[in-house]
Design an enzyme around this catalytic site. Structure first.
Site, PDB file in Angstrom:
ATOM      1  N   GLY A  13      69.344  33.799  62.840  1.00 15.12           N
ATOM      2  CA  GLY A  13      69.997  33.004  61.795  1.00 15.12           C
ATOM      3  C   GLY A  13      69.920  33.602  60.399  1.00 15.12           C
ATOM      4  N   SER A  14      69.723  34.927  60.306  1.00 11.62           N
ATOM      5  CA  SER A  14      69.621  35.507  58.952  1.00 11.62           C
ATOM      6  C   SER A  14      70.951  35.423  58.214  1.00 11.62           C
ATOM      7  CB  SER A  14      69.095  36.943  58.996  1.00 11.62           C
ATOM      8  OG  SER A  14      70.037  37.816  59.551  1.00 11.62           O
ATOM      9  N   HIS A 105      81.677  39.514  63.944  1.00  8.18           N
ATOM     10  CA  HIS A 105      81.330  40.368  65.080  1.00  8.18           C
ATOM     11  C   HIS A 105      80.759  41.677  64.530  1.00  8.18           C
ATOM     12  CE1 HIS A 105      81.453  41.661  69.217  1.00  8.18           C
ATOM     13  NE2 HIS A 105      81.861  42.838  68.778  1.00  8.18           N
TER      14      HIS A 105
END
Ligand code: GAR
Length: 188
Positions: A13-14, A105
């Site tokens: 989750g950075s 992505h």
């Protein structure tokens, strides 16, 4: 009225944290909730620090679609940002948020995309293929993995001596630099 964005993340989750911090002083966006498909994902720790409620939807519940849509409507969510989210988005959710869901992505689509192509798998494939560059792709989400219209790409060089971890580091730097800004350009 601030624009309400839900952040979806499956792991560390950075990116989710970086996006929330970048926009924390803005009155344009609010991030009322974080969604994950993993109860033990580190993104929940980050959510606590950010004081954003976070929720876990196990795979089957998420893919069924109804419960997640109900929660998003309850929180009056306008847009969804996939920031390292690894499940396919169910058709009902794509239809509930048409052209309002974006994904990042960690490669230059259409190369190195599709099912199974996420995180380290992508960087390993880029290294194995002897690519001389990689980068990021921000795109709209449709019913297929990594196939929605491309919004933005940025590139970084890949050296023959680069390991997948080294490529990941360069790609993460691009993600942190561009993803929050592109959100402003799109919806701000
Ligand atoms: C990011 O590099 C993101 O591009 C990638 O997962 C990583 C999550 O990192 N997403 C995909 O591979 C989607 N196919 P983070 O949890 O530290 O933000």
């Amino acid at each position: 009225m601030p624009i309400k964005i839900a952040l979806f993340a499956s792991g560390s989750g950075s990116n989710a944290e970086n996006i929330a911090n970048y926009h924390s002083k803005s009155s344009v966006f609010e991030f009322p909730l974080i969604i994950s498909n993993k109860a033990d994902a580190y993104v929940h720790e980050r959510a606590k620090k950010l004081q954003i409620p976070s929720f876990t939807f196990p795979r089957e519940v998420f893919l069924a679609g109804d419960e997640i849509i109900t929660l998003l409507k309850e929180y009056e969510i306008d847009y969804i940002v996939l920031a390292g989210f690894l499940l396919k988005i169910p058709t009902s959710l794509v239809e509930a948020y048409p052209n309002k869901i974006i994904n990042i992505h960690p490669a230059l689509l259409p190369k190195f995309g599709g099912k199974g192509m996420y995180g380290q798998h992508v960087h390993q494939a880029v290294a194995d293929a002897g690519e001389i560059e990689s980068g990021i792709t921000i795109h709209y989400v449709n019913g297929n993995y990594d196939e929605g219209n491309i919004i933005f790409q940025a590139k970084c060089p890949v050296l023959p001596t680069d390991t997948p971890d080294m490529i990941a580091e360069k790609v993460h730097a691009l993600e942190y630099e561009h993803f929050p800004r592109i959100i402003s350009e799109l919806w701000g």
